[in-house]
Design an enzyme around this catalytic site. Sequence first.
Site, PDB file in Angstrom:
ATOM      1  CE  LYS A 163      91.266 -20.296  46.780  1.00 18.71           C
ATOM      2  NZ  LYS A 163      91.678 -21.058  47.968  1.00 18.71           N
ATOM      3  CB  SER A 217     100.348 -18.201  42.269  1.00 16.94           C
ATOM      4  OG  SER A 217      98.619 -18.378  41.672  1.00 16.94           O
TER       5      SER A 217
HETATM    6  C1  LIG Z   1      95.912 -16.675  43.062  1.00 16.93           C
HETATM    7  C2  LIG Z   1      96.584 -18.056  44.078  1.00 16.93           C
HETATM    8  N1  LIG Z   1      97.454 -18.823  43.917  1.00 16.93           N
HETATM    9  C3  LIG Z   1      97.141 -20.063  44.797  1.00 16.93           C
HETATM   10  C4  LIG Z   1      96.403 -19.965  45.903  1.00 16.93           C
HETATM   11  C5  LIG Z   1      96.327 -21.363  46.320  1.00 16.93           C
HETATM   12  O1  LIG Z   1      94.803 -22.203  46.290  1.00 16.93           O
HETATM   13  P1  LIG Z   1      94.667 -23.222  47.560  1.00 16.93           P
HETATM   14  O2  LIG Z   1      94.189 -22.362  48.865  1.00 16.93           O
HETATM   15  O3  LIG Z   1      93.859 -23.597  46.824  1.00 16.93           O
HETATM   16  O4  LIG Z   1      96.137 -23.917  48.219  1.00 16.93           O
HETATM   17  C6  LIG Z   1      95.716 -18.705  46.108  1.00 16.93           C
HETATM   18  C7  LIG Z   1      94.139 -19.587  46.894  1.00 16.93           C
HETATM   19  O5  LIG Z   1      92.941 -18.145  47.520  1.00 16.93           O
HETATM   20  C8  LIG Z   1      95.239 -17.895  45.028  1.00 16.93           C
HETATM   21  O6  LIG Z   1      93.783 -16.827  45.206  1.00 16.93           O
END
Ligand SMILES: Cc1ncc(COP(=O)(O)O)c(C=O)c1O
Length: 321
Positions: free
Chosen positions: A48, A282
């Site tokens: 991010k 994630s």
């Molecule tokens: C740890 C983590 N995984 C996945 C995501 C999802 O990414 P995106 O917002 O680009 O879909 C985020 C978004 O904040 C995140 O912080």
Amino acid sequence: MTRSDHVLPSAIEAIGDTPLVELSRLTRTVDGRILAKLEYLNPGFSKKDRIARQIIEGAEADGRLRPGQTVVELTSGNTGTGLAIVCGVKGYKFVAVMSKGNSRERARMMSALGAEVVLVDQLPGSKPGQVSGGDLELVEQEAQRLTKERNAFRADQFNLEGNTRAHYLHTSQEIIRQTNGEFDAFCDFVGTGGSFAGCARGFKEYNPAIRCYLVEPTGAAILAGEAVTNPNHRIQGGGYSISPLPLVEAEYIDGYLQVSDGEAVKVARRLAKEEGIFAGFSAGANVAAALQLLNGAFRGKTVVVLLNDSGLKYLSTDLWE
Ligand SMILES: Cc1ncc(COP(=O)(O)O)c(C=O)c1O
């Protein structure tokens, strides 16, 4: 003294250009390859940082963000950390609005980086570590209130194109360069969907045959058109049961995959033990989804994933035994 090309002017320029690593140990018993982009090596330990830079510099360039103005954003911690870094270096005050359900390391890190952190209570019945769409709605309301009160610039990650653009201009192009364009599929766990949309657009412009799969938590697969039975899943950073996502265009979605909390945790632990890769929930979800593809229609093929953030962000959770 002459300036060296190897010295960057600030931490902002250290964002991006992350390594791509083959997960050969994890795929030992599987026919196919997984290539993982180590996004946790960004200065704020997540992907991010990329969107924080793009959103702020885009708004500076077209005058939406004025010198000395305060920046406000809703965050699960990672966007806020990126914004704290970018705003700190550039001299903007930053207010991060976050649910109390996100891990406390994130709030502490943002404070350490100079952000004002506003924590918002979860809905009655929601559990810490399990932030639902309803919890996020409360955070959104508080972010809107603070933006008005402070006459601030809202770095609105769910709606601003800078989010998608960061991944279109940089993440996707880095992956195409790093692989010589030789991969078959991409799968991505979505929060705002900015990473999915930006990468999918870049990949499909390069080669329309690359297949792009959107990943959601089992029981919260609203984008796949399923009923939401488990809004309080444990995969932090996404799976908010928001549909449609403003930044995600349907034309880029080739299919939907679902990953349970248990699978995400199991694969995140395997990444640490077998690959020496210490990443978050994630990241585990993305690799679990890639394994589903290799065990299904993509047998013998190559799948690319992002490893979104660092396992250090979850030391206070039960991700690590
Ligand atoms: C740890 C983590 N995984 C996945 C995501 C999802 O990414 P995106 O917002 O680009 O879909 C985020 C978004 O904040 C995140 O912080």
